[in-house]
Enzyme design. Structure first.
Site, PDB file in Angstrom:
ATOM      1  N   ARG A 193      82.463  16.756  27.808  1.00  0.00           N
ATOM      2  CA  ARG A 193      81.712  16.486  29.045  1.00  0.00           C
ATOM      3  C   ARG A 193      82.689  16.356  30.210  1.00  0.00           C
ATOM      4  O   ARG A 193      82.474  16.870  31.294  1.00  0.00           O
ATOM      5  CB  ARG A 193      80.849  15.226  28.920  1.00  0.00           C
ATOM      6  CG  ARG A 193      80.238  14.785  30.246  1.00  0.00           C
ATOM      7  CD  ARG A 193      79.076  13.801  30.160  1.00  0.00           C
ATOM      8  NE  ARG A 193      79.194  12.837  29.115  1.00  0.00           N
ATOM      9  CZ  ARG A 193      80.057  11.801  29.095  1.00  0.00           C
ATOM     10  NH1 ARG A 193      80.855  11.606  30.115  1.00  0.00           N
ATOM     11  NH2 ARG A 193      80.106  10.996  28.060  1.00  0.00           N
TER      12      ARG A 193
ATOM     13  N   TYR B 280      64.941  27.620  48.819  1.00  0.00           N
ATOM     14  CA  TYR B 280      64.537  27.813  47.430  1.00  0.00           C
ATOM     15  C   TYR B 280      63.562  26.708  47.018  1.00  0.00           C
ATOM     16  O   TYR B 280      63.819  25.529  47.250  1.00  0.00           O
ATOM     17  CB  TYR B 280      65.797  27.793  46.563  1.00  0.00           C
ATOM     18  CG  TYR B 280      65.521  27.941  45.090  1.00  0.00           C
ATOM     19  CD1 TYR B 280      65.063  29.139  44.574  1.00  0.00           C
ATOM     20  CD2 TYR B 280      65.711  26.882  44.222  1.00  0.00           C
ATOM     21  CE1 TYR B 280      64.804  29.278  43.223  1.00  0.00           C
ATOM     22  CE2 TYR B 280      65.452  27.011  42.864  1.00  0.00           C
ATOM     23  CZ  TYR B 280      65.001  28.207  42.376  1.00  0.00           C
ATOM     24  OH  TYR B 280      64.746  28.347  41.040  1.00  0.00           O
TER      25      TYR B 280
ATOM     26  N   ASP C 153      74.272  26.877  50.266  1.00  0.00           N
ATOM     27  CA  ASP C 153      73.826  27.549  49.041  1.00  0.00           C
ATOM     28  C   ASP C 153      74.102  29.040  49.241  1.00  0.00           C
ATOM     29  O   ASP C 153      73.441  29.719  50.024  1.00  0.00           O
ATOM     30  CB  ASP C 153      72.325  27.285  48.833  1.00  0.00           C
ATOM     31  CG  ASP C 153      71.780  27.916  47.541  1.00  0.00           C
ATOM     32  OD1 ASP C 153      72.395  28.873  47.051  1.00  0.00           O
ATOM     33  OD2 ASP C 153      70.726  27.451  47.066  1.00  0.00           O
TER      34      ASP C 153
ATOM     35  N   LYS D 203      72.373  33.680  38.809  1.00  0.00           N
ATOM     36  CA  LYS D 203      71.988  34.894  39.521  1.00  0.00           C
ATOM     37  C   LYS D 203      73.145  35.897  39.524  1.00  0.00           C
ATOM     38  O   LYS D 203      73.543  36.353  38.470  1.00  0.00           O
ATOM     39  CB  LYS D 203      71.518  34.522  40.928  1.00  0.00           C
ATOM     40  CG  LYS D 203      70.583  33.294  40.972  1.00  0.00           C
ATOM     41  CD  LYS D 203      69.251  33.511  40.277  1.00  0.00           C
ATOM     42  CE  LYS D 203      68.470  32.219  40.032  1.00  0.00           C
ATOM     43  NZ  LYS D 203      68.227  31.393  41.203  1.00  0.00           N
TER      44      LYS D 203
END
Ligand SMILES: *Cc1c(COP(=O)(O)O)cnc(C)c1O
Length: 380
Positions: free
Chosen positions: A47, A99, A171, A196
């Protein structure tokens, strides 16, 4: 190093000191042997850090001309980490044309925790200052916007953020670092849904952040480790592999995107086409200034103007696949009103232009003629 070399080599020196493998190994491990308590080789628990993820994070930092990269389990997990920099009473100014999932995270989770959001149009940069007060902490920009393809002037927003001591986050999912590098234009944080274009093959969910400032990187790293929304080594490997062809794919996405936009613009069954490469696009000059190309995302509305006409069109497509998401090698079509933007109330949605007859295309890298013929038969 130039960008097209960075996609392949950026941050990738010496990724496998053991055998010199050209690609970093997939370190599918949760933990690492220590010789004495605290005596580890740089990694203690996956992690907190994993060598495959670290290789990807260095690549991401290199592509965006930043100093620190952080990879997360999704784009929204990356945004979630940014918002955890703030607390009750803090205010964030966000573009109103964003978004749907980001809007849902802002209003459905963080508003309840006491952060205030102001959703404003950022078409006129000068209008922003009236929303800034002593509690304002950050400006959140998405450009090009989804699905309206509006362009926000990053450099002008950075000027305002700087003047008022605010963070500017961008973004950069739609543009990718191939077309636009927000940190160079004065942004503090660049965010990606690596799901994406960075991943590029519709096979991974992932998010990322890149920053220049070490103190900010440390705060975000603390959140990444404390909250734990990290990505696994296998997914890190896949995105790293995707990035190696980012420049080639983006070049073709831009070429095919332009061909599709121009075809649609001339078609009688089409009303409006939204693509920043058109000279009559309201933000064309800003797009030309801050982007090196116009990308593969194209939205349009049907001439009929009804929900039914849009639904009928997407059902008829054969090469384009009707699906959520974008940025993969294959062409996708979506109906924002019922798909990506269904979580935004109809009233809010239509205020920004996302009407029921709108269709959003993620133009892939197939043969241009096949794509145009598919659109032609579906329109007719
Ligand atoms: C998909 C997307 C996100 C969210 O990313 P996930 O990887 O789906 O969590 C955020 N911003 C934009 C612009 C997106 O397209």
């Amino acid at each position: 190093m130039k960008f097209n070399t960075k996609t392949i080599h950026g941050g990738q020196e010496n990724t496998d000191p053991a055998y010199g493998s050209v690609m970093p190994p997939i370190y599918q491990t949760s933990t690492y042997k220590q010789d004495t308590p605290g005596g580890h080789k740089g990694f203690e628990y996956s992690r907190s850090g994993n060598p495959t993820r670290a290789a990807l994070e260095r690549s991401l930092a290199s592509l965006e001309n930043g100093n620190f990269g952080l990879a997360f389990s999704s784009g929204l997990a990356a945004i979630d980490a940014v918002l955890k920099l703030f607390g009750p009473g803090d205010e964030i100014i966000s573009t109103n044309d964003l978004y749907g999932g980001s809007y849902r995270l802002f209003t459905g989770i963080f508003e309840k925790l006491g952060i205030k959001f102001r959703f404003v149009s950022m078409q006129n940069t000068g209008d922003i200052e009236q929303y800034i007060n002593k509690n304002t902490r950050m400006i959140w920009v998405e450009t090009p916007t989804n699905p309206m393809m509006n362009i926000i002037d990053i450099e002008a927003m950075a000027g305002i953020a700087n003047k008022h001591g605010l963070l500017l986050a961008v973004d950069n999912t739609f543009a990718t670092p191939y077309l636009q590098q927000p940190l160079d234009l004065g942004a503090d944080i660049v965010m990606h849904s690596a799901t994406k274009y960075l991943g590029g093959h519709s096979d991974v969910i992932m998010g990322s952040l890149v920053v220049k400032d070490q103190k900010l990187a440390e705060k975000l790293y603390f959140i990444q480790n404390a909250s734990g929304a990290v990505c696994g080594p296998q997914d890190s490997f896949l995105v790293l592999r995707g990035i190696k062809t980012l420049h080639l794919r983006m070049q073709r996405h831009c070429e095919n995107g332009e061909a599709v936009a121009r075809f649609l613009k001339g078609h009688p069954k089409v009303e409006n086409v939204y693509w920043p490469g058109f000279q009559d696009h309201p933000n064309h000059e800003i797009a030309k200034k801050q982007m090196s190309g116009f990308g593969g995302m194209v939205s349009f509305t049907t001439a009929e103007g009804t929900m039914e006409s849009a639904v009928k069109f997407v059902e008829k497509l054969k090469v384009f696949t009707l699906a959520e998401s974008l940025g993969g090698v294959e062409s996708l079509a979506g109906h924002p009103a019922t798909m990506t933007h269904a979580s935004i109330p109809k009233k809010e949605r239509e205020k920004t232009g996302v009407v029921d007859s709108m269709i959003r295309l993620s133009v892939g890298i197939e043969d241009e003629e096949d794509l145009i013929n598919d659109l032609k038969q579906a329109l007719e």
